[in-house]
Design a protein around this motif. Structure first.
Motif, PDB file in Angstrom:
ATOM      1  N   SER A  99      12.444  59.568 -25.348  1.00  0.00           N
ATOM      2  CA  SER A  99      11.874  57.790 -25.831  1.00  0.00           C
ATOM      3  C   SER A  99      11.232  58.244 -26.629  1.00  0.00           C
ATOM      4  CB  SER A  99      10.563  58.180 -24.018  1.00  0.00           C
ATOM      5  OG  SER A  99       9.925  56.653 -24.721  1.00  0.00           O
ATOM      6  N   HIS A 100      11.080  57.502 -27.932  1.00  0.00           N
ATOM      7  CA  HIS A 100      11.115  57.853 -28.927  1.00  0.00           C
ATOM      8  C   HIS A 100       9.857  56.056 -29.313  1.00  0.00           C
ATOM      9  CE1 HIS A 100      14.568  56.573 -30.852  1.00  0.00           C
ATOM     10  NE2 HIS A 100      15.147  57.107 -30.450  1.00  0.00           N
ATOM     11  N   GLY A 101       9.691  56.271 -30.564  1.00  0.00           N
ATOM     12  CA  GLY A 101       9.397  54.579 -31.339  1.00  0.00           C
ATOM     13  C   GLY A 101       9.512  55.153 -32.794  1.00  0.00           C
ATOM     14  N   ASN A 139      11.298  50.781 -29.615  1.00  0.00           N
ATOM     15  CA  ASN A 139      11.435  51.449 -28.916  1.00  0.00           C
ATOM     16  C   ASN A 139      12.347  51.954 -28.444  1.00  0.00           C
ATOM     17  OD1 ASN A 139       7.941  50.129 -28.618  1.00  0.00           O
ATOM     18  ND2 ASN A 139       8.036  52.205 -27.706  1.00  0.00           N
ATOM     19  N   GLY A 140      12.620  53.417 -28.741  1.00  0.00           N
ATOM     20  CA  GLY A 140      14.496  53.796 -28.633  1.00  0.00           C
ATOM     21  C   GLY A 140      13.908  54.501 -27.095  1.00  0.00           C
ATOM     22  N   TYR A 141      15.113  54.764 -26.391  1.00  0.00           N
ATOM     23  CA  TYR A 141      15.240  55.688 -25.628  1.00  0.00           C
ATOM     24  C   TYR A 141      16.995  56.646 -25.136  1.00  0.00           C
ATOM     25  CZ  TYR A 141      17.134  52.427 -22.157  1.00  0.00           C
ATOM     26  OH  TYR A 141      18.060  51.337 -21.171  1.00  0.00           O
ATOM     27  N   ARG A 185      16.140  63.303 -22.056  1.00  0.00           N
ATOM     28  CA  ARG A 185      14.760  62.277 -21.364  1.00  0.00           C
ATOM     29  C   ARG A 185      14.505  62.105 -22.764  1.00  0.00           C
ATOM     30  NH1 ARG A 185      18.249  61.472 -18.149  1.00  0.00           N
ATOM     31  NH2 ARG A 185      17.858  61.501 -15.536  1.00  0.00           N
ATOM     32  N   HIS A 226      22.401  56.767 -21.967  1.00  0.00           N
ATOM     33  CA  HIS A 226      21.662  55.437 -22.167  1.00  0.00           C
ATOM     34  C   HIS A 226      21.381  56.067 -23.214  1.00  0.00           C
ATOM     35  CE1 HIS A 226      21.740  53.394 -18.426  1.00  0.00           C
ATOM     36  NE2 HIS A 226      21.859  55.001 -17.364  1.00  0.00           N
ATOM     37  N   CYS A 227      21.368  54.852 -24.601  1.00  0.00           N
ATOM     38  CA  CYS A 227      20.901  55.250 -25.916  1.00  0.00           C
ATOM     39  C   CYS A 227      20.760  54.185 -26.503  1.00  0.00           C
ATOM     40  CB  CYS A 227      22.449  56.099 -27.016  1.00  0.00           C
ATOM     41  SG  CYS A 227      21.684  56.995 -28.574  1.00  0.00           S
ATOM     42  N   TYR A 261      18.709  58.597 -22.533  1.00  0.00           N
ATOM     43  CA  TYR A 261      19.389  59.828 -21.742  1.00  0.00           C
ATOM     44  C   TYR A 261      20.750  60.413 -21.589  1.00  0.00           C
ATOM     45  CZ  TYR A 261      14.852  57.059 -19.504  1.00  0.00           C
ATOM     46  OH  TYR A 261      14.039  56.486 -19.339  1.00  0.00           O
ATOM     47  N   TYR A 266      17.757  51.198 -27.746  1.00  0.00           N
ATOM     48  CA  TYR A 266      15.593  50.508 -28.150  1.00  0.00           C
ATOM     49  C   TYR A 266      16.174  49.169 -28.169  1.00  0.00           C
ATOM     50  CZ  TYR A 266      18.066  47.946 -32.103  1.00  0.00           C
ATOM     51  OH  TYR A 266      19.335  47.248 -33.453  1.00  0.00           O
ATOM     52  N   GLY A 318      13.942  63.606 -30.712  1.00  0.00           N
ATOM     53  CA  GLY A 318      13.439  63.587 -29.756  1.00  0.00           C
ATOM     54  C   GLY A 318      14.218  65.053 -29.271  1.00  0.00           C
TER      55      GLY A 318
END
Length: 144
Positions: free
Chosen positions: A72-74, A86-88, A70, A102-103, A90, A105, A60
């Motif tokens: 968010s990815h898929g 889905n992952g994110y 921030r 935060h890291c 922060y 999925y 991202g």
């Protein structure tokens, strides 16, 4: 004659400024492994308007100037279309220092319930679009 020499010097300075700017585009700034709760130093990150963060399951874009991360990815686990992930990510940015808060999925299994939320790592940070250097702004004019 002096005007022609000044013109050549101006062109040489413009070429030098463009070369410097282009040398920063799409440059790998950091590679390794970092997880939640850690801070890394990413040399020259503060010189970018856009950077890209790569994780195990996707990537991202961020604006390092904003000071926040921030994403968010898929993606799909194992390369199959029926197991989306889905992952994110922060975190925060302070100059060239990146702190990951935060890291994670989650796997969406079509034949059962979702997986638990799983920790993942950041693998790479690439500088995409650098801040335009002052030396080049002088030639571009207003708005920069």
């Amino acid at each position: 004659m002096f005007e022609a020499l000044k013109g050549f010097r101006d062109v040489a300075e413009l070429v030098k400024a463009l070369k410097e700017y282009l040398s920063f585009k799409n440059k790998v700034l950091w590679e390794g492994t970092v997880a939640k709760g850690n801070t890394i130093t990413v040399k020259n990150l503060s010189k970018y308007l856009i950077a890209e963060i790569y994780t195990r399951y996707g990537n991202g874009f961020i604006n390092p100037q904003s000071g926040i991360i921030r994403i968010s990815h898929g993606d799909h686990a194992g390369g199959t279309d029926d197991t989306p992930i889905n992952g994110y990510v922060y975190g925060s940015i302070n100059g060239d220092n990146v702190t990951i808060s935060h890291c994670k999925y989650i796997l969406h299994n079509p034949n059962s319930s979702h997986s638990v939320v799983v920790q993942m790592n950041i693998k790479k940070i690439v500088g995409i679009e650098p801040v335009i250097p002052e030396s080049l702004r002088n030639y571009l004019g207003g708005g920069y």
